[in-house]
Design a protein around this motif. Structure first.
Motif, short mmCIF file in Angstrom:
data_model
loop_
_atom_site.label_atom_id
_atom_site.label_comp_id
_atom_site.label_asym_id
_atom_site.label_seq_id
_atom_site.Cartn_x
_atom_site.Cartn_y
_atom_site.Cartn_z
N MET A 496 0.86 -1.17 0.00
CA MET A 496 0.00 0.00 0.00
C MET A 496 0.90 1.24 0.00
O MET A 496 1.65 1.46 0.95
N LYS A 498 -0.28 4.43 -0.80
CA LYS A 498 -1.12 5.62 -0.90
C LYS A 498 -0.49 6.78 -0.14
O LYS A 498 0.39 6.56 0.72
N MET A 546 -7.96 2.64 -5.16
CA MET A 546 -9.05 2.36 -4.21
C MET A 546 -10.23 3.31 -4.31
O MET A 546 -11.33 2.95 -3.93
N ARG A 598 -17.23 1.15 5.70
CA ARG A 598 -16.64 2.25 4.94
C ARG A 598 -17.09 1.98 3.51
O ARG A 598 -18.30 1.98 3.26
N HIS A 626 -11.67 -5.38 4.11
CA HIS A 626 -10.66 -4.73 4.97
C HIS A 626 -11.06 -4.89 6.43
O HIS A 626 -12.23 -4.72 6.77
N ASN A 667 -4.26 -6.62 6.39
CA ASN A 667 -3.32 -5.50 6.39
C ASN A 667 -2.14 -5.88 7.29
O ASN A 667 -2.02 -7.03 7.70
N THR A 668 -1.27 -4.93 7.62
CA THR A 668 -0.05 -5.24 8.37
C THR A 668 -0.31 -6.09 9.61
O THR A 668 0.24 -7.18 9.77
N GLY A 685 0.92 -2.30 4.60
CA GLY A 685 1.01 -0.84 4.62
C GLY A 685 2.05 -0.38 5.61
O GLY A 685 3.25 -0.46 5.37
N TYR A 813 0.53 6.61 11.63
CA TYR A 813 0.01 6.85 10.28
C TYR A 813 -0.22 8.35 10.06
O TYR A 813 0.12 8.92 9.03
C1 LIG Z 1 -4.20 1.41 3.91
C2 LIG Z 1 -4.81 0.12 3.66
C3 LIG Z 1 -4.12 -1.08 3.98
C4 LIG Z 1 -2.82 -1.11 4.74
O1 LIG Z 1 -3.05 -1.01 6.12
P1 LIG Z 1 -1.88 -1.02 7.18
O2 LIG Z 1 -2.53 -1.06 8.49
O3 LIG Z 1 -1.11 0.22 6.96
O4 LIG Z 1 -1.06 -2.22 6.88
C5 LIG Z 1 -4.70 -2.28 3.59
N1 LIG Z 1 -5.88 -2.30 2.93
C6 LIG Z 1 -6.57 -1.19 2.64
C7 LIG Z 1 -7.87 -1.30 1.93
C8 LIG Z 1 -6.06 0.06 3.00
O5 LIG Z 1 -6.75 1.16 2.72
#
Ligand SMILES: *Cc1c(COP(=O)(O)O)cnc(C)c1O
Length: 829
Positions: A496, A498, A546, A598, A626, A667-668, A685, A813
């Motif tokens: 990620m 972004k 996204m 979301r 997510h 995610n992380t 991320g 973040y």
């Molecule tokens: C930002 C994001 C991530 C990464 O999340 P982290 O907690 O930083 O690892 C993963 N998936 C989606 C959809 C995100 O928006």
């Protein structure tokens, strides 16, 4: 002279010759197919790493003219079927074969070889030692940069040549069992143990084990040098080698050491006087540094050199010219859209080649023009004419468009260099007076230290105020590898990136190109513009967007960006667009709502979704969702529920449509805490940047960024004085404060004001006093001796951003992404 011949290679490594055209010489070792060969008979070792597999690049290496290959057992390169001009050797393990081959090559040379290991100081000691020896006119080879790993060491040792009089190699390890291999390759005659850090080390049970492992480097040595003030090092080396080798020690405390050292900082000068006392002699040296780390590093150099008969006066002369320039290549923003690669501390042909490779890899497609600013090459045993001829060929091979030569010797050979717009200056001053015009170029600045080319870097870099965000691309790579080890083999990784890679990028490119190089499978960005920007700069891996909007579909199709589809409306708009434009088969990513509330398609809409997808001409590249609370145990029940919903919904879609898209959820913190839900891909991320994880995991990661500034002014204020806007802090006693050039417009939030935030100066915490201003802040330095220009750390690996964030009730973040674009980013590797 070749390193060896193909037959030697086969014998030494006990490999199987799969194809042989000729018993060709081997003139150079290559492991990265993007690097260019500088000699006619390179040999490619296909090394398998965590992040990439050298076997995948054999075709590419062939296309670049490489004809000799070492590959792993069981691997049959397809080019064998197509070509008949190859030498191919199959071995059980290509990395071990590389080490065996170079060990064999090393054993053919008789010369003093110094092997350096220890936690800190290896690279700087090596650089300084190189400087001492070359100034004494000994042709010396040493490790380029910090090539001290299992792969780096053999590459470094392969640079050894018959006319070298000294060799210096550093060895770094991360787990038990590695040093014995490096020792075989280096075969040092002399050893130097720098020190051992207190830090937790991943690959070892304890300090003792770490020291014993490192000490294995010295098996072949006659003499070992070290500081006996590190008691565990002293005891271990005595026990292992006390009986069999000469141990030469030094100490700041113990007069029984071979060299007893006493030092004193000089008043009003940035120098230290160092006395070295032996049973028969008392010598005094003047050192151009005051910090304890530099003094320790110098002590190591001097003890080795004195013990090997170097002259005191000559050493003193060289000492005063040493510089503590950072020992690394850094990438900076330059004037008029240029990129500057600053490597202004060494200059030999071998390291020029490494720097050219780095330049080649970092180049953006929208900055096609390559310029090299190079000083005279000093202390080479090769005759000038040949040397500069070789240099000219190297520059041509790397398609350098423009050369700026600094120094009389390179100027004398100007006619050898054929690029247009080249220019030559006798001195740095002459360059600065008549500075050429640079625009949209990538500029490599590289020179021998004596030329002080850092003055050129200063003249051409983009100037901003003193606040800098430093990004360690090596740490980024290590974090990436760490998370790779957490994944099953078939699980893909989406990074990620972004918000300009969580605030780390100036435009995101440096981070992303590093990730692309290390083999990330997918990228995730928030907006289409971010994706377009990456494409324009030459990023080729798939990118998911996204938050797509329907007015951007055209551009997305053009730039090969893949939209996230989070609602039926968006899906309908995309279908209309495709029908209108008759565009076929655009890959999409379906986002499901499972409990984040979301974006995402809800369960109730699934049947509708299936109907749409049945008729649409779309390729469902992936389905994902997510997690809302992957980091906290409190939310584990919710997380499990989310995973269950996700599986039910994806199963349903897959069975109705008969498709098998990639599935991803984590995610992380999800990767770290829920390995059972890795599925086909994960989305990493914050962890990439080495922060935002629990304390237990933090040990295994390295924070990538460091935000720092410098003190602008020091003030003594009286009890009762007020500090800053609104007079929010009133001094309760006399105090000293420092003003620093970072404010809320830089991303140093106003909530850090009045003691809530703190910064580190000289490794001590200094609280913020008064309100934070737009461009400045004040901190309390009453307890330290701070002066104007001192470095101020806002956060770094040692001063964690997570802690700073907690102080004002937010998360890393937010702090990272708030660092504004006027803060200059500097990347190093
Ligand atoms: C930002 C994001 C991530 C990464 O999340 P982290 O907690 O930083 O690892 C993963 N998936 C989606 C959809 C995100 O928006």
């Amino acid at each position: 002279m070749p390193l060896a011949y193909f037959h030697n290679l086969a014998t030494v490594t006990n490999g199987l010759v799969v194809m042989e055209t000729n018993n060709l010489p081997i003139t150079e070792i290559i492991i990265d197919s993007r690097n260019k060969a500088a000699t006619p008979f390179p040999l490619f070792f296909a090394i398998t790493g965590v992040n990439h597999n050298g076997h995948d690049y054999i075709e590419e290496a062939y296309a670049k003219g490489i004809r000799q290959f070492v590959v792993d057992d069981g691997y049959k390169p397809s080019i064998i079927a197509h070509y008949n001009d190859l030498n191919v050797l199959q071995v059980a393990n290509t990395l071990e074969a590389l080490q065996q081959f170079v060990a064999f090559y090393r054993s053919k040379h008789v010369l003093p070889v110094l092997g350096i290991t220890g936690s800190n100081g290896k690279t700087i000691i090596k650089e300084w030692m190189h400087e001492f020896l070359s100034r004494a006119y000994y042709k010396t080879v040493s490790t380029p940069y910090s090539y001290n790993s299992q792969v780096g060491v053999p590459l470094a040792v392969s640079l050894l040549r018959g006319n070298h009089k000294y060799a210096i190699f550093e060895a770094g390890i991360s787990k038990v069992g590695e040093m014995a291999k490096l020792a075989q390759v280096i075969q040092p005659t002399h050893g130097l143990f720098t020190n051992i850090g207190p830090a937790h080390s991943k690959g070892f049970n304890n300090q003792q084990q770490k020291i014993e492992e490192k000490a294995q480097l010295f098996n072949s040595c006659s003499t070992i040098y070290y500081c006996q003030d590190h008691q565990l090092i002293h005891a271990t080396l005595q026990r292992l080698y006390g009986a069999s080798k000469r141990l030469k020690t030094w100490s700041f405390y113990n007069q029984s050491a071979d060299y007893f050292l006493v030092y004193q900082a000089l008043v009003n000068e940035n120098k230290t006087s160092l006395q070295m006392i032996t049973p028969t002699q008392r010598m005094t040296f003047l050192i151009p540094f005051r910090d304890s780390a530099s003094i320790e590093n110098i002590a190591h150099c001097l003890v080795y050199l004195l013990d090997n008969g170097f002259d005191q006066a000559q050493l003193q002369c060289c000492l005063l010219q040493l510089k503590s320039i950072p020992m690394r290549i850094t990438l900076k923003a330059g004037m008029h859209g240029c990129q500057v690669i600053d490597d202004s501390y060494t200059n030999e042909l071998a390291s020029i080649k490494v720097a050219l490779d780095f330049m080649h890899q970092q180049q953006k497609t929208d900055k096609p023009s390559k310029t090299v600013i190079l000083s005279d090459i000093l202390q080479s045993a090769t005759p000038d004419q040949t040397l500069y001829q070789e240099l000219a060929e190297l520059l041509t091979m790397y398609q350098i468009n423009r050369l700026i030569g600094i120094g009389p010797v390179i100027g004398h050979h100007a006619s050898l260099f054929k690029m247009q717009k080249s220019a030559f200056f006798n001195t740095v001053e002459a360059f600065i007076e008549n500075k050429p015009y640079f625009k949209d170029e990538v500029i490599l600045v590289k020179g021998a230290r004596t030329f002080q080319l850092e003055r050129i870097v200063q003249a051409i870099e983009k100037h901003t105020h003193g606040t800098i965000l430093e990004i360690d691309l090596g740490a980024l790579r290590d974090n990436f590898s760490f998370f790779k080890t957490k994944l099953q083999e078939q699980t893909k990784m989406m990074a990620m990136v972004k918000a300009s890679s969580y605030g780390s990028g100036s435009d995101g490119f440096e981070i992303v190109s590093t990730l692309q190089r290390y083999g990330v499978d997918y990228l995730g960005v928030a907006y289409m513009d971010e994706g377009i920007h990456l494409r324009q700069q030459g990023i080729t891996i798939p990118i998911m967007v996204m938050n797509p909007t329907s007015d951007g579909f055209n551009a997305m199709a053009y730039y090969n960006l893949e939209p996230e589809i989070y609602s039926l409306e968006l899906l309908e708009e995309l279908c209309c667009f495709l029908t209108e434009r008759a565009i076929q088969n655009i890959p999409i990513h379906i986002k499901l709502e499972t409990g984040m509330c979301r974006l995402g398609i809800e369960k109730a809409a699934i049947d509708q979704l299936v109907i749409h997808l049945k008729t649409a001409n779309l390729h469902v590249a992936s389905i994902f969702s997510h997690l809302a609370g992957s980091e906290a145990k409190d939310h584990d029940r919710h997380t499990l529920l989310q995973a269950e919903r996700f599986l039910t919904m994806t199963d349903y879609i897959e069975s109705k449509l008969g498709i098998k898209p990639l599935k991803h959820l984590l995610n992380t913190n999800g990767i770290l805490r829920f390995p059972q839900f890795q599925f086909d891909m994960v989305r990493l991320g914050i962890g990439l940047y080495g922060v935002g994880v629990s304390k237990a995991i933090q040990h295994d990661l390295t924070p990538v960024s460091r935000l720092k500034t410098t003190i602008s002014q020091i003030k003594s204020i009286k009890k009762g004085d007020s500090i800053g806007y609104n007079r929010q802090t009133i001094a309760i006693q006399d105090m000293t404060i420092a003003t620093i050039p970072i404010g809320y417009a830089d991303g140093f939030s106003r909530s850090f004001g009045c003691g809530r935030g703190r910064v580190a100066i000289q490794n001590k915490y200094c609280p913020v006093v008064g309100n934070i201003c737009m461009d400045m802040a004040m901190v309390d330095v009453s307890d330290i001796q701070a002066k104007r220009g001192d470095e101020v750390i806002i956060f770094s690996a040692e001063h964690p951003i997570d802690e700073l964030a907690q102080r004002v009730g937010t998360i890393s973040y937010e702090l990272l992404t708030q660092i504004s674009q006027r803060v200059k980013r500097i990347y190093y590797n």
